[in-house]
Scaffold this motif. Structure first.
Motif, short mmCIF file in Angstrom:
data_model
loop_
_atom_site.label_atom_id
_atom_site.label_comp_id
_atom_site.label_asym_id
_atom_site.label_seq_id
_atom_site.Cartn_x
_atom_site.Cartn_y
_atom_site.Cartn_z
N GLY A 1 30.76 98.05 45.30
CA GLY A 1 30.30 97.37 44.09
C GLY A 1 29.53 98.32 43.19
N THR A 2 28.83 97.76 42.21
CA THR A 2 28.08 98.54 41.24
C THR A 2 26.61 98.63 41.65
OG1 THR A 2 29.56 97.84 39.46
CG2 THR A 2 27.40 98.69 38.82
N VAL A 3 26.09 99.85 41.72
CA VAL A 3 24.69 100.08 42.06
C VAL A 3 24.09 100.99 40.99
CG1 VAL A 3 23.08 100.99 43.76
CG2 VAL A 3 25.15 99.84 44.53
N THR A 4 23.07 100.52 40.30
CA THR A 4 22.46 101.32 39.23
C THR A 4 21.56 102.40 39.81
OG1 THR A 4 20.64 99.73 39.02
CG2 THR A 4 22.57 99.40 37.60
N ASP A 5 21.23 103.39 38.97
CA ASP A 5 20.46 104.55 39.42
C ASP A 5 19.04 104.21 39.84
OD1 ASP A 5 22.64 106.14 38.93
OD2 ASP A 5 22.00 106.74 36.91
N CYS B 1 18.09 102.02 41.86
CA CYS B 1 18.11 101.33 43.16
C CYS B 1 17.89 102.33 44.29
CB CYS B 1 19.44 100.62 43.37
SG CYS B 1 19.75 99.25 42.25
N GLU B 2 17.42 101.83 45.43
CA GLU B 2 17.28 102.63 46.64
C GLU B 2 18.05 101.95 47.76
OE1 GLU B 2 13.77 104.81 49.30
OE2 GLU B 2 13.27 103.08 48.02
N SER C 1 16.77 97.42 42.57
CA SER C 1 16.45 96.81 43.86
C SER C 1 16.41 97.85 44.98
CB SER C 1 17.47 95.73 44.21
OG SER C 1 17.46 94.70 43.24
N ARG C 2 15.80 97.45 46.08
CA ARG C 2 15.74 98.27 47.29
C ARG C 2 16.40 97.51 48.43
NH1 ARG C 2 11.54 99.57 51.44
NH2 ARG C 2 11.73 101.79 51.93
N ILE D 1 22.24 91.26 42.79
CA ILE D 1 20.91 91.52 43.34
C ILE D 1 20.11 92.21 42.24
CG2 ILE D 1 19.59 92.57 45.19
CD1 ILE D 1 21.63 90.58 46.23
N LYS D 2 19.01 91.60 41.80
CA LYS D 2 18.25 92.14 40.66
C LYS D 2 16.76 92.12 40.97
CE LYS D 2 17.46 91.47 35.70
NZ LYS D 2 17.74 90.59 34.52
N ASP D 3 16.13 93.29 40.82
CA ASP D 3 14.67 93.40 41.02
C ASP D 3 14.24 92.73 42.32
OD1 ASP D 3 14.52 94.66 38.52
OD2 ASP D 3 14.29 92.74 37.49
#
Length: 355
Positions: A244-248, A250-251, A267-268, A281-283
């Protein structure tokens, strides 16, 4: 050899989840627990499978279909009421014929499958073979008593004073002699035809009844605690994959599988974790041993050691753990109430109020 899979129970220990759905399709690591059993049966080389269904028959049919996705040929057998495991054998007589068969409880989970057991049964062909495992709470199970040579001499269903700690596992292998046994026994005190009574009938008539003590992982996923434990066990072996898509910002740590179409932002995530397709999944923080199904929203909260079913939404819920969240559930913060004390005190009263 055939298989008889039991999926007709009411699932009372998993309520309220099972008020609106069957327990067998409830997912473990985002795959219905029933599927693990069907896959084990297929891996053992058994093709013809009868599935006992009850009031939730439509849901089981929708999930399993004709069995071709597992390489199986499935026949559905309706049980009008959950009248016991031996009753399931009784009503499946036409399907089973004179073939040997493996009976598999659809809510049971066995690591490593059943292939060696099926191969041994095919080779030796006893009248019955039962699986046993050591448990800390034998009063909750059917319990076997073995003699000094390891031969089964007696079975008791949930005894008050168990004679061993060997519980019956939800997989049995039978030859055609069991059909005479299930016809011969009567209902137990709880009104069911118990499979343990049928096996005892065979033992009493000196038929060839054998046992295998398994040392691997086994769970009956009939309650939330055990469902979460099985989920933990399966997640420990997942292969990590980010589809899926994971933004920079994120950990991602450890074994994490994010399925295609899922989005993770700010998100972590600490594995082992699986995130289903279409989930956002957000924040948020997703902790170890959590499975989030498809189409969910997890925002501004923490969740760990939990199962979240499809379409659920958790926003601003602070911390959630050791939980089973049903389909299309919405979890939000409670409104804050203004702190105040309302008092009606008589003359000369003394009151202490917390600050």
């Amino acid at each position: 050899m055939k298989a008889l899979v039991l999926s007709g129970g009411a699932g009372t220990r998993l309520r309220p989840i099972t008020h609106t759905s069957a327990k067998q399709p409830v997912p473990v690591a985002n795959k219905p627990v029933l599927f693990y059993g069907l896959e084990a049966i297929a891996e053992a080389g058994v093709v013809d499978v009868g599935i006992i269904v009850g009031d939730t028959a439509d849901e089981i049919r929708e999930a399993v279909g004709d069995g071709s996705q597992f390489g199986l040929r499935v026949t559905y057998i309706r049980q009008h009421a959950p009248l016991g495991l031996a009753h399931a054998v009784l009503i499946a007589r036409e399907f089973l014929g004179e073939d040997d068969f493996v009976m598999y409880l659809g809510d049971n989970f066995i690591v490593g499958g059943i292939t060696p057991l099926v191969e041994e049964f095919r080779s030796e062909r006893p009248d019955a073979q039962i699986l046993l495992t050591h448990v800390p709470n034998p009063t909750c199970f059917g319990v076997a008593e073995l003699d000094a040579e390891g031969k089964v001499v007696a079975l008791e269903e949930k005894p008050e004073f168990p004679k061993s700690d060997l519980a019956l596992v939800g997989v049995f292998l039978f030859g055609p002699a069991v059909h005479e046994a299930v016809r011969a026994i009567g209902p137990s005190d709880r009104g069911e035809l118990e499979i343990s009574h049928a096996v005892q009938w065979l033992i009493d008539r000196e038929r060839d009844v054998r046992s295998t003590i398994i040392s691997g992982y086994w769970k009956d996923t009939g309650n939330v605690t055990d469902m979460l434990e099985v989920n933990r066990s399966v997640l420990e072996r997942i292969e990590p994959a980010i589809e899926g898509t994971v933004t920079d910002d994120c950990e991602i740590i450890g074994r994490v599988r994010i399925e295609a179409g899922a989005e993770v932002r700010g998100s972590r995530i600490v594995g082992p974790v699986v995130i289903g397709a279409g989930t956002v999944i957000k924040d948020a923080y997703i902790g170890p041993f959590t499975a989030v199904a498809e189409g969910c929203l997890i925002e501004d909260c923490e969740i760990e050691y939990s199962i979240v079913l499809s379409g659920a939404s958790l926003t601003g819920a602070r911390r959630v753990e050791a939980s089973l969240i049903g389909r299309h559930v919405t979890v939000t913060p409670a409104p804050r109430n203004r702190a105040a004390h309302r008092l009606v005190l008589g003359d000369h009263s003394q009151a202490q109020i917390s600050a």
